[in-house]
Design a protein around this motif. Sequence first.
Motif, PDB file in Angstrom:
ATOM      1  N   ASN B 132       2.365   7.833  -4.038  1.00 17.39           N
ATOM      2  CA  ASN B 132       2.013   6.439  -4.310  1.00 17.39           C
ATOM      3  C   ASN B 132       2.328   5.507  -3.139  1.00 17.39           C
ATOM      4  N   ARG B 135      -0.387   5.972  -0.746  1.00 17.42           N
ATOM      5  CA  ARG B 135      -1.646   5.393  -1.249  1.00 17.42           C
ATOM      6  C   ARG B 135      -1.663   3.887  -1.045  1.00 17.42           C
ATOM      7  N   GLU B 136      -0.534   3.261  -1.285  1.00 19.74           N
ATOM      8  CA  GLU B 136      -0.489   1.804  -1.141  1.00 19.74           C
ATOM      9  C   GLU B 136      -0.771   1.407   0.306  1.00 19.74           C
ATOM     10  N   LYS B 138      -2.482   3.119   2.441  1.00 25.85           N
ATOM     11  CA  LYS B 138      -3.914   3.346   2.699  1.00 25.85           C
ATOM     12  C   LYS B 138      -4.748   2.222   2.102  1.00 25.85           C
ATOM     13  N   LYS B 139      -4.434   1.873   0.875  1.00 22.61           N
ATOM     14  CA  LYS B 139      -5.200   0.819   0.209  1.00 22.61           C
ATOM     15  C   LYS B 139      -5.038  -0.523   0.933  1.00 22.61           C
ATOM     16  N   LEU B 142      -7.508  -0.599   3.642  1.00 21.35           N
ATOM     17  CA  LEU B 142      -8.864  -0.755   3.128  1.00 21.35           C
ATOM     18  C   LEU B 142      -9.085  -2.175   2.614  1.00 21.35           C
ATOM     19  N   ARG B 143      -8.063  -2.746   2.009  1.00 21.82           N
ATOM     20  CA  ARG B 143      -8.187  -4.104   1.493  1.00 21.82           C
ATOM     21  C   ARG B 143      -8.411  -5.089   2.649  1.00 21.82           C
ATOM     22  N   GLN B 146     -11.884  -4.887   3.580  1.00 23.86           N
ATOM     23  CA  GLN B 146     -12.710  -5.599   2.603  1.00 23.86           C
ATOM     24  C   GLN B 146     -12.734  -7.102   2.912  1.00 23.86           C
ATOM     25  N   ASP B 156     -14.117   0.322  -5.506  1.00 24.54           N
ATOM     26  CA  ASP B 156     -12.777   0.516  -6.064  1.00 24.54           C
ATOM     27  C   ASP B 156     -11.929   1.213  -5.006  1.00 24.54           C
ATOM     28  N   LEU B 157     -10.814   0.589  -4.655  1.00 18.31           N
ATOM     29  CA  LEU B 157     -10.020   1.151  -3.542  1.00 18.31           C
ATOM     30  C   LEU B 157      -9.453   2.532  -3.857  1.00 18.31           C
ATOM     31  N   GLU B 158      -9.104   2.756  -5.136  1.00 14.57           N
ATOM     32  CA  GLU B 158      -8.631   4.095  -5.504  1.00 14.57           C
ATOM     33  C   GLU B 158      -9.671   5.150  -5.162  1.00 14.57           C
ATOM     34  N   VAL B 161     -10.020   5.651  -1.398  1.00 16.81           N
ATOM     35  CA  VAL B 161      -8.982   6.529  -0.831  1.00 16.81           C
ATOM     36  C   VAL B 161      -9.308   7.987  -1.120  1.00 16.81           C
TER      37      VAL B 161
END
Lengths: 200, 200, 200, 200
Positions: B132, B135-136, B138-139, B142-143, B146, B156-158, B161
């Motif tokens: 997790n 993932r955060e 990575k997100k 990506l955010r 965006q 959806d970012l999930e 990823v």
Amino acid sequence: MSTTGAPDPSRRNDATRRAILSAAIDQVGEVGYAKLTIERIAKSAGVGKQTIYRWWPSKGAVFFDAFLDLAGDGEAAALPDTGDLAADLKLVLVATVDELNDPRFDRAMRALHTEIVLDPVLAADYAARLDNPMREIKKARLRAAQEVGQLADEVDLEVAVDLIWGPVLNRWLHRTAPLTSEYAEQVVDTALAGLTPRKS
Amino acid sequence: MSTTGAPDPSRRNDATRRAILSAAIDQVGEVGYAKLTIERIAKSAGVGKQTIYRWWPSKGAVFFDAFLDLAGDGEAAALPDTGDLAADLKLVLVATVDELNDPRFDRAMRALHTEIVLDPVLAADYAARLDNPMREIKKARLRAAQEVGQLADEVDLEVAVDLIWGPVLNRWLHRTAPLTSEYAEQVVDTALAGLTPRKS
Amino acid sequence: MSTTGAPDPSRRNDATRRAILSAAIDQVGEVGYAKLTIERIAKSAGVGKQTIYRWWPSKGAVFFDAFLDLAGDGEAAALPDTGDLAADLKLVLVATVDELNDPRFDRAMRALHTEIVLDPVLAADYAARLDNPMREIKKARLRAAQEVGQLADEVDLEVAVDLIWGPVLNRWLHRTAPLTSEYAEQVVDTALAGLTPRKS
Amino acid sequence: MSTTGAPDPSRRNDATRRAILSAAIDQVGEVGYAKLTIERIAKSAGVGKQTIYRWWPSKGAVFFDAFLDLAGDGEAAALPDTGDLAADLKLVLVATVDELNDPRFDRAMRALHTEIVLDPVLAADYAARLDNPMREIKKARLRAAQEVGQLADEVDLEVAVDLIWGPVLNRWLHRTAPLTSEYAEQVVDTALAGLTPRKS
DNA sequence: TGGTAAGCGAGACGGTACGTCGAGTCTTAAG
DNA sequence: CTTAAGACTCGACGTACCGTCTCGCTTACCA
């Protein structure tokens, strides 16, 4: 005249073979793969241990054969092709999700993956006997889409397959989050459209 | 006040704890996870078996802790952000590929996955402590993309990823084909562009 | 038909059985009964532990069998009868003393007594297989003496045996004082003559 | 200033000492000598293991002390002397038989013998603290008999004691046959009269 | 059509590791 | 400085399976 002790497959008792394979599947369902032992399989199949060792080198190999026997039946020869790529992919992927959510299948499939991840020989065997054939079927559907212009020409089909099926398999394996039909459909849509914005 | 017989962590000898964890990592490197045993770890760490059983319930748990201890150090706090999303993702993914191709890391990582796939409790622990947080990070990248319009708003970012990292992880796990930098870059390009054709 | 899981003695490997029993005797001689362990016997016999546990319930039982095997061979069928009761008894009792003073025999015999004192089942087995037969032989010699008037008619032979052999065994067991031939002969003389004075 | 670690007895806590000894006796009664452990004694006495190890070298030694503490109280200072040797001996021996037939005493006494038979140091200690004092008392009674002509002058008192008490102790230890008052009396009569016939 | 060489059920065997117990030593905290 | 508490290393316990090895027995094939 050879004395290698290599057993003669022609004399093999097929009923015994099937009893062993189905005992393996049964016992994985009952106690899980970690507690699956050759002795347990032998006892549950009503078979001597030696009979198992004569034909398989390890519990992994037995279970692997058992799994393939199970999965090998009733394989679809082709993916549906209604002309609507997205719909077809969603249909297939949602079916996969359902299968993976079935507890019996889940257990056996996880056991299989455990073996495959650690043992390259089994991995190769698995690829040759199950994974590659399935990949070809998937690629066939994508190639058809490419031919009618629903898939970009420059897309590598291997990558495309990975992009669509990989995320679902991963979420299942790692339990990142619950594996739902919605997720499967979202994956298809996102993979098809891409992450970068499309102009209008 | 509890009488569970659970040992008191405050009396724990930390040198012993570290010896066990590093012995676990060493021995996985030497003989592989399948041949890793509690006794081997104990002997290699110069420790009584009981001391291991006092603090961990299984070899999986020991190895898991050992791995987290190892991986927990020196984690990047953020992904690079040069403004070029594709380039940044490729950089990171190629680094991941290199790591996975390092035999020492490969062995330990596969062992970890074996445990995680079969044991939901470990899986949850792994998610909480390593997956997790990653993932955060990575997100977050990506955010940022965006926000500057390099990533479609509706994505959806999930899913994003999963689309980018999933295929690489999968190919490594299943050895579908050799895991190369080229593949990593191809995945990034394809995921960003999508599978369907873009008009000119 | 029973399902006790008791192993089938007909399949037993007799060479293995003998190796275990003689290893047990050897090891008692080397390290003493207290430090005798199943693992030590197994290692010294070149045998798996399970093979011992399959056929015996405890180290005491193994050692007991080993001792009986040893002692059972070459048992005298009768005590000497030269017509002189005192001389015959002294001869036998002095031989016993010598035996008990032999360190190898001493160790094994003490081990045996330890087990017998605490375990009535073993005690009964010992009585049936070794002690009672020996008692009968002793009583036979005393009965012969009775018939020729060298032993009083009213003497109970059980008591007579206890009176002659008991003191020696006791002094050995409890190390009250050194166990010598002189003592043995004194016991015989005193037991035969009695403690109260004889006229003239 | 010495650092030998030898504890200073003057600082010993006597309440703790008594708690340990009585816990030892209690636990032998509850689980038997074989399952008696230092840890069990410590826990039952509410004492740290180290406190036991500081003052005793082994569980045998603890139990031994505990037993002596128990038995040391209320020891008769002398055997009865009514003028009738046979009657006096029978009285004492029958009392001994009763004691040995008491299950509680039987267990503890057998445990004690187990230790004594295997460990010469304990045997010597036992002799010095319990057995020899008792022997002296017995010999005193026999010597008195000798002085009034009820015992032959040439009889060695050590042998005499062994002849009278040995058989009873033996039959109890080895369970050759049930230990009864009749047997005790028969032993006394036979030992006094001797095995060979007396004229008229 | 009877002999003989598999395959087979059964399970004893030499091993390795399990997870637990207790021994005896050492450290910590409280009194 | 002693004590209760308990973590530590070590070694044995008794059990479970491993993979190998006979044992008889059935079951083909072939002479």
